[in-house]
Scaffold this motif. Structure first.
Motif, short mmCIF file in Angstrom:
data_model
loop_
_atom_site.label_atom_id
_atom_site.label_comp_id
_atom_site.label_asym_id
_atom_site.label_seq_id
_atom_site.Cartn_x
_atom_site.Cartn_y
_atom_site.Cartn_z
N GLU A 191 44.45 83.17 61.17
CA GLU A 191 45.66 83.02 61.97
C GLU A 191 46.82 82.47 61.13
N ALA A 192 46.50 81.65 60.14
CA ALA A 192 47.55 81.08 59.28
C ALA A 192 48.06 82.09 58.25
N GLY A 193 47.28 83.16 58.01
CA GLY A 193 47.71 84.16 57.05
C GLY A 193 47.16 83.99 55.64
N LEU A 194 46.14 83.11 55.48
CA LEU A 194 45.53 82.98 54.15
C LEU A 194 44.79 84.26 53.77
N GLY A 195 44.36 84.99 54.76
CA GLY A 195 43.62 86.22 54.54
C GLY A 195 43.18 86.78 55.88
N TRP A 196 42.21 87.66 55.84
CA TRP A 196 41.66 88.21 57.08
C TRP A 196 40.14 88.07 57.02
N GLN A 197 39.50 88.08 58.17
CA GLN A 197 38.04 88.03 58.18
C GLN A 197 37.51 89.44 57.99
N LYS A 202 37.51 79.70 59.30
CA LYS A 202 37.84 81.10 58.99
C LYS A 202 38.81 81.72 60.00
N PRO A 203 38.58 81.56 61.31
CA PRO A 203 39.59 82.07 62.24
C PRO A 203 40.96 81.40 62.08
N LEU A 204 40.95 80.09 61.82
CA LEU A 204 42.22 79.39 61.62
C LEU A 204 42.92 79.88 60.35
#
Length: 375
Positions: free
Chosen positions: A149-155, A144-146
Motif C-alpha cells: 500500500e505504501a508503494g515499496l513494491g507489490w506482492q 507486506k500488505p502495508l
C-alpha cells in the motif's frame, strides 16, 4: 502542517532513513484497508497457517494498525536490501552441503532492522514531537500488505514483496507514528503472466497465484513446524535445512537488484556451504555457539538436527550413515525419528532391517516406532 513543511519532513525522513542503513522508504495510511482483513481471513479459514496459532489469536490486531495502536495516523515502511552475492539455488546441486536461507546466514535480521528503526524513530520523534512505535515481523503487523500500500513494491504471486529496485530481497520494518504524513501511491503489480515462483516450488505450496499454503512450505516445515516432517515432503526438501529461497531467487525482477553492501548482512563464510557431516555432530552447546546471534538458534538444536537428518537421507551419501545411526539413539525422539528415516534412505534394505531388529524393541516413543515400521 503546510505543504512546504510536509515536503521538508518527508525529505528529512528519507535522508535519515538512508543514513541509518535503509534502502527504501515509503508511507502508508493507518486507515483500514478491507482487503487486508479479507486476505488474512481467507488464509486462516483455509487452515493454511498450520500450527502458527498466534496468527489466528492476533488476527484482528494484525489486519488493522489502529487495533494494534489506536493513536497511529501514519505508517512508515522501510526496506533493507539483503540481496546475496551468488544465486542460492546453485547450492541445491551440492547434496553433501546444507542450504540455509540467505536471510539467516548472519545476524538475526530482527535485531539489525530493529536497531536501525529505533535510530530513525528517535530522530523523527525529536523532530516532530510525535509518538512513535517500531515493529519488525515479531509483532502482529501485516508488513507486506502495508509495504504494498505504501508503494515499496507489490506482492508477487509467491505472496512476498517484490521491488523494481531490489527484486525479492528486502527486509521490512515499520514505524507507526501519531504524525499525519502524506501517504504514497501503491505500486501496481508487475508480475504479468510470469509463473516462475509458482512452478519452482518443490512442495507445491501455492494452491493458486497470490496464495500460500504454509503447511506445504519448506520454510514453515523447517522453522515453524515442531513435530516430525511429514513423509510426503521429506524427499522434496533436498538439502534445505532452514528455510527455502527458491521462489525468491527465481524472480526475474532480481536481475535489477544490487547486492547488499551492508557488511552486517553479508553471509558468514561458515554458513554459506556448511557440510552436513559437520552439522550432524552438533550437540546443544555446539549448536548454540555456532548459531549465536543467528535466527537459526531460535528453532533449537533438536529441530535443527531433524532438518539436517532429512538432508542427510536425501544426500544418498552412505558415509553419513554411521553418524545417523548414533543419532538413532539420541535423547530427543524428534531426532531419533528423523535419523531412522535417514538410515532408511542410506542403508541397503537388509542392513536397515538388521538395525531395526536391534533398536526397535527398546524404543518407547510411538512416533519413532512408526518410523522403524516405515509408516
Amino acid at each position: 502542517m503546510s505543504g512546504a513543511e510536509a515536503d521538508r519532513l518527508r525529505a528529512f525522513i528519507e535522508k535519515e532513513a538512508r543514513a541509518v542503513g535503509f534502502d527504501a522508504v515509503a508511507i502508508a495510511s493507518a486507515e483500514e484497508a478491507p482487503s487486508r482483513a479479507v486476505e488474512l481471513r481467507h488464509f486462516l479459514d483455509e487452515g493454511r497457517h498450520g500450527t502458527m496459532l498466534w496468527m489466528e489469536d492476533t488476527a484482528d490486531r494484525r489486519a488493522h494498525p489502529r487495533d494494534l495502536w489506536p493513536e497511529v495516523r501514519s505508517v512508515i515502511m522501510l526496506g533493507m536490501n539483503y540481496g546475496p552475492d551468488e544465486n542460492p539455488l546453485a547450492l541445491l546441486d551440492k547434496p553433501d552441503k546444507a542450504s540455509i536461507s540467505v536471510y539467516a546466514r548472519n545476524r538475526d535480521y530482527h535485531d539489525v532492522v530493529k536497531g536501525k528503526l529505533k535510530q530513525l524513530a528517535g530522530k523523527l520523534a525529536a523532530r516532530t514531537r510525535e509518538d512513535v512505535k517500531v515493529f519488525v515481523d515479531t509483532a502482529p503487523v501485516m508488513e507486506k500488505p502495508l509495504a504494498r500500500e505504501a508503494g515499496l513494491g507489490w506482492q508477487g504471486k509467491h505472496t512476498n514483496l517484490v521491488s523494481r529496485d531490489f527484486g525479492s530481497w528486502l527486509f521490512l520494518g515499520s514505524i507507526f507514528t501519531t504524525a499525519r504524513l502524506a501517504a504514497d501511491e501503491p505500486e501496481r503489480d508487475h508480475c504479468g503472466s510470469c509463473r516462475a515462483c509458482l512452478d519452482i516450488c518443490p512442495t507445491d505450496a501455492f494452491p493458486a497465484p497470490y496464495q500460500l499454503d504454509a503447511r506445504r512450505c519448506i520454510s514453515y516445515l523447517t522453522i515453524e513446524h515442531k513435530g516430525p516432517i511429514p513423509r510426503a515432503f521429506r524427499a522434496r526438501m533436498g538439502n534445505r535445512i532452514y528455510g527455502c529461497d527458491d521462489c525468491l531467487a527465481v524472480c526475474p525482477w532480481n536481475k535489477f537488484a544490487v547486492t547488499a553492501a551492508e557488511a552486517k548482512l553479508k553471509a558468514r563464510d561458515d554458513l554459506n556451504e556448511p557440510a552436513l557431516a559437520d552439522l550432524l555432530l552438533l550437540d546443544d552447546p555446539a549448536f548454540r555457539t555456532l548459531f549465536s546471534g543467528s535466527p537459526v538458534k531460535r528453532i533449537g538444536r533438536d529441530r535443527f538436527i531433524r532438518n539436517v537428518l532429512i538432508a542427510a537421507g536425501n544426500s544418498r551419501d552412505d558415509g553419513l550413515a554411521a553418524r545417523c545411526e548414533e543419532l538413532a539413539s539420541d535423547p530427543s525422539p524428534l531426532v531419533r525419528g528423523a535419523a531412522v528415516w535417514a538410515l532408511e534412505q542410506l542403508l541397503a534394505p537388509q542392513e536397515f532391517a538388521r538395525l531395526a531388529e536391534r533398536l526397535y524393541a527398546s524404543e518407547e516413543d510411538l512416533a519413532v516406532r512408526a518410523e522403524w515400521r516405515k509408516q
